[in-house]
Design a protein around this motif. Structure first.
Motif, PDB file in Angstrom:
ATOM      1  N   GLU A 278       0.835  -1.205   0.000  1.00 27.26           N
ATOM      2  CA  GLU A 278       0.000   0.000   0.000  1.00 27.26           C
ATOM      3  C   GLU A 278       0.870   1.255   0.000  1.00 27.26           C
ATOM      4  OE1 GLU A 278      -3.353   0.112   2.552  1.00 27.26           O
ATOM      5  OE2 GLU A 278      -3.926  -1.957   2.141  1.00 27.26           O
ATOM      6  N   LEU A 279       2.086   1.132   0.518  1.00 24.98           N
ATOM      7  CA  LEU A 279       2.996   2.286   0.478  1.00 24.98           C
ATOM      8  C   LEU A 279       3.381   2.623  -0.960  1.00 24.98           C
ATOM      9  CD1 LEU A 279       5.333   1.620   3.539  1.00 24.98           C
ATOM     10  CD2 LEU A 279       3.544   3.364   3.304  1.00 24.98           C
TER      11      LEU A 279
ATOM     12  N   MET B 276       0.059   7.445  -5.939  1.00 24.95           N
ATOM     13  CA  MET B 276      -1.063   8.385  -5.896  1.00 24.95           C
ATOM     14  C   MET B 276      -0.560   9.806  -5.662  1.00 24.95           C
ATOM     15  SD  MET B 276      -3.825   6.085  -3.775  1.00 24.95           S
ATOM     16  CE  MET B 276      -5.368   6.940  -4.030  1.00 24.95           C
TER      17      MET B 276
ATOM     18  N   GLN C 150      -5.372   2.154   4.558  1.00 24.26           N
ATOM     19  CA  GLN C 150      -4.811   3.494   4.715  1.00 24.26           C
ATOM     20  C   GLN C 150      -5.683   4.504   3.988  1.00 24.26           C
ATOM     21  OE1 GLN C 150      -0.952   4.283   5.098  1.00 24.26           O
ATOM     22  NE2 GLN C 150      -0.091   2.287   4.594  1.00 24.26           N
ATOM     23  N   SER C 151      -5.640   5.757   4.470  1.00 23.32           N
ATOM     24  CA  SER C 151      -6.383   6.791   3.756  1.00 23.32           C
ATOM     25  C   SER C 151      -5.511   7.333   2.626  1.00 23.32           C
ATOM     26  CB  SER C 151      -6.795   7.911   4.707  1.00 23.32           C
ATOM     27  OG  SER C 151      -5.677   8.680   5.047  1.00 23.32           O
ATOM     28  N   PRO C 152      -6.135   7.758   1.517  1.00 20.91           N
ATOM     29  CA  PRO C 152      -5.360   8.279   0.389  1.00 20.91           C
ATOM     30  C   PRO C 152      -4.585   9.533   0.796  1.00 20.91           C
ATOM     31  CG  PRO C 152      -7.649   7.890  -0.223  1.00 20.91           C
ATOM     32  CD  PRO C 152      -7.570   7.781   1.258  1.00 20.91           C
ATOM     33  N   PRO C 153      -3.510   9.872   0.066  1.00 18.71           N
ATOM     34  CA  PRO C 153      -2.708  11.047   0.425  1.00 18.71           C
ATOM     35  C   PRO C 153      -3.450  12.355   0.164  1.00 18.71           C
ATOM     36  CG  PRO C 153      -1.931  10.104  -1.644  1.00 18.71           C
ATOM     37  CD  PRO C 153      -2.982   9.183  -1.128  1.00 18.71           C
TER      38      PRO C 153
ATOM     39  N   PRO D   2      -6.126   2.959  -1.157  1.00 18.34           N
ATOM     40  CA  PRO D   2      -4.995   2.128  -1.579  1.00 18.34           C
ATOM     41  C   PRO D   2      -5.310   0.633  -1.482  1.00 18.34           C
ATOM     42  CG  PRO D   2      -4.216   3.942  -0.242  1.00 18.34           C
ATOM     43  CD  PRO D   2      -5.719   3.987  -0.185  1.00 18.34           C
TER      44      PRO D   2
ATOM     45  N   LEU E  92       0.418   4.387  -2.342  1.00 20.12           N
ATOM     46  CA  LEU E  92       0.335   5.761  -1.832  1.00 20.12           C
ATOM     47  C   LEU E  92       1.342   6.662  -2.539  1.00 20.12           C
ATOM     48  CD1 LEU E  92      -0.115   5.224   2.004  1.00 20.12           C
ATOM     49  CD2 LEU E  92      -1.662   6.451   0.478  1.00 20.12           C
TER      50      LEU E  92
END
Lengths: 201, 178
Positions: A16-17, A23, B12-15, A34, A20
């Motif tokens: 997921e990193l 994104m 996780q929440s988006p950036p 994510p 992120l």
């Protein structure tokens, strides 16, 4: 495709990193979490693998013409033939040209061999220890004595995914491709298969 | 069975978006809502119809703030408002004697039809609801409500989105029309 093959072909484990970071690189608000993206990616990847595995068929990738040895040849003739052609195995055909079996290095080693693994290095080691070569035991034998039967074959329509599964499940290195009468029209080797994935280019 | 494990929300929440993105979201929604509000204040009515601005405020979040979202595309913006307005008016005309029922039917049926027609647009739910709870001035419009203010307002918002969202290099709108 077999489950074993699926396991080896599992998608790159993106985190997921990674998602992120991507994104952030892409401008604008992307309306997906994510975790959801990761799920979409993994399912899409698996669809892509299956699509690629089904897209190409034996007829597209096989080597042809195929070098065949004939029933009735003795092992000296067979070994000479394989050596001349620079190949390590070939289909064996009868007088009508129909496939009767497959012969390969493995069959020769098994005939010469000691122990269970029949590897080339085992033969070398044995020869060196005994100051002599074991190949002489192969004289005066016919090919039908050592060839593998029945031959594992397939038609030109088999997909490369199915061929991969056969190679793994049956532990073979080459697959003769035969027409409806059982006459070899080509052969798919491990090299053909690897090239078909285009991974090395 | 209720799963508390599922409620933990392990993702996780988006950036957060860049300041440039924030700036253009502000500009787009300012111009879009200004246009729709002006049109309704000056040209239409000063009472009940203004409620529909609430619905367009929600649309603004999507079509100026989350322009890549499937929910923010022209098909969804126009389709969602028009379809929901139609359902809302119909619900009131058939079930107006029971306003609570008409309201619930209007919103739930709108969502179902937006799904079926691939026009899901969250503010459509408000458009359908306002057709029921918007008061006499809305009710007197009948099916005109679908055209004016719903469709016309959505169209004005869309025109602003097409212009403003394509000014910065980093933005492109729409993703698709149909």
């Amino acid at each position: 495709m077999s489950e074993a093959n699926d396991r080896f072909c599992s998608p790159i484990d993106i985190s997921e990193l990674d998602i992120l970071a991507a994104m952030k690189d892409i401008q604008g608000y992307i309306d997906i979490s994510p975790g959801d993206f990761k799920e979409v990616f993994q399912v899409a990847y698996s669809h892509a693998v299956h699509r690629l595995m089904d897209a190409r068929k034996a007829g597209d990738i096989m080597t042809r013409p195929v070098h065949c040895v004939e029933l009735g040849m003795d092992l000296v003739q067979t070994a000479t033939f394989l050596a001349d052609k620079g190949i390590t195995g070939a289909p064996v055909v009868d007088a009508d040209g129909r496939i009767a079996g497959v012969v390969s290095e493995k069959d020769f080693l098994a005939r010469m061999g000691i122990g269970t693994s029949h590897s080339f290095m085992q033969i070398i080691a044995h020869c060196l220890h005994n100051k002599g070569c074991m190949a002489t035991v192969l004289r005066n034998h016919a090919i039908q004595e050592i060839m593998t039967t029945p031959a594992i074959t397939a038609g030109p329509e088999i997909t490369i995914g199915a061929i991969s599964a056969l190679f793994i499940d049956r532990q073979i290195n080459r697959l003769p491709i035969v027409d409806t009468d059982g006459r070899p029209v080509g052969i798919v080797t491990r090299t053909d298969l690897v090239q078909s994935y285009c991974i090395t280019r | 069975m209720i799963s508390f494990e599922k409620m933990r929300g392990n993702g996780q929440s988006p950036p957060r978006v860049s300041l440039v993105e924030v700036f253009w979201s502000w500009v787009g929604s300012f111009v879009g809502i200004a246009a729709v509000a002006l049109m309704q204040y000056k040209l239409v009515d000063q009472t009940g119809l203004l409620m529909l601005i609430g619905s367009f405020g929600a649309s603004a979040v999507l079509i100026y703030g989350a322009i890549r979202s499937p929910l923010a595309q022209p098909r969804n913006l126009l389709g969602g408002h028009i379809l929901s307005a139609f359902i809302g008016v119909t619900a009131f005309q058939w079930l107006g004697g029971q306003p609570w029922l008409a309201a619930a039917v209007a919103v739930s049926t709108s969502i179902a039809l937006m799904h079926l027609t691939k026009t899901l647009h969250p503010p459509g739910g408000a458009t359908a609801l306002i057709a029921v709870i918007g008061g006499d001035s809305v009710h007197h419009l009948g099916y005109l409500y679908v055209v004016m203010p719903a469709a016309s307002g959505a169209a004005v918002m869309l025109i602003v989105a097409l212009i403003v969202n394509n000014i910065p290099k980093t933005r492109k709108y729409p993703e698709f029309w149909l």
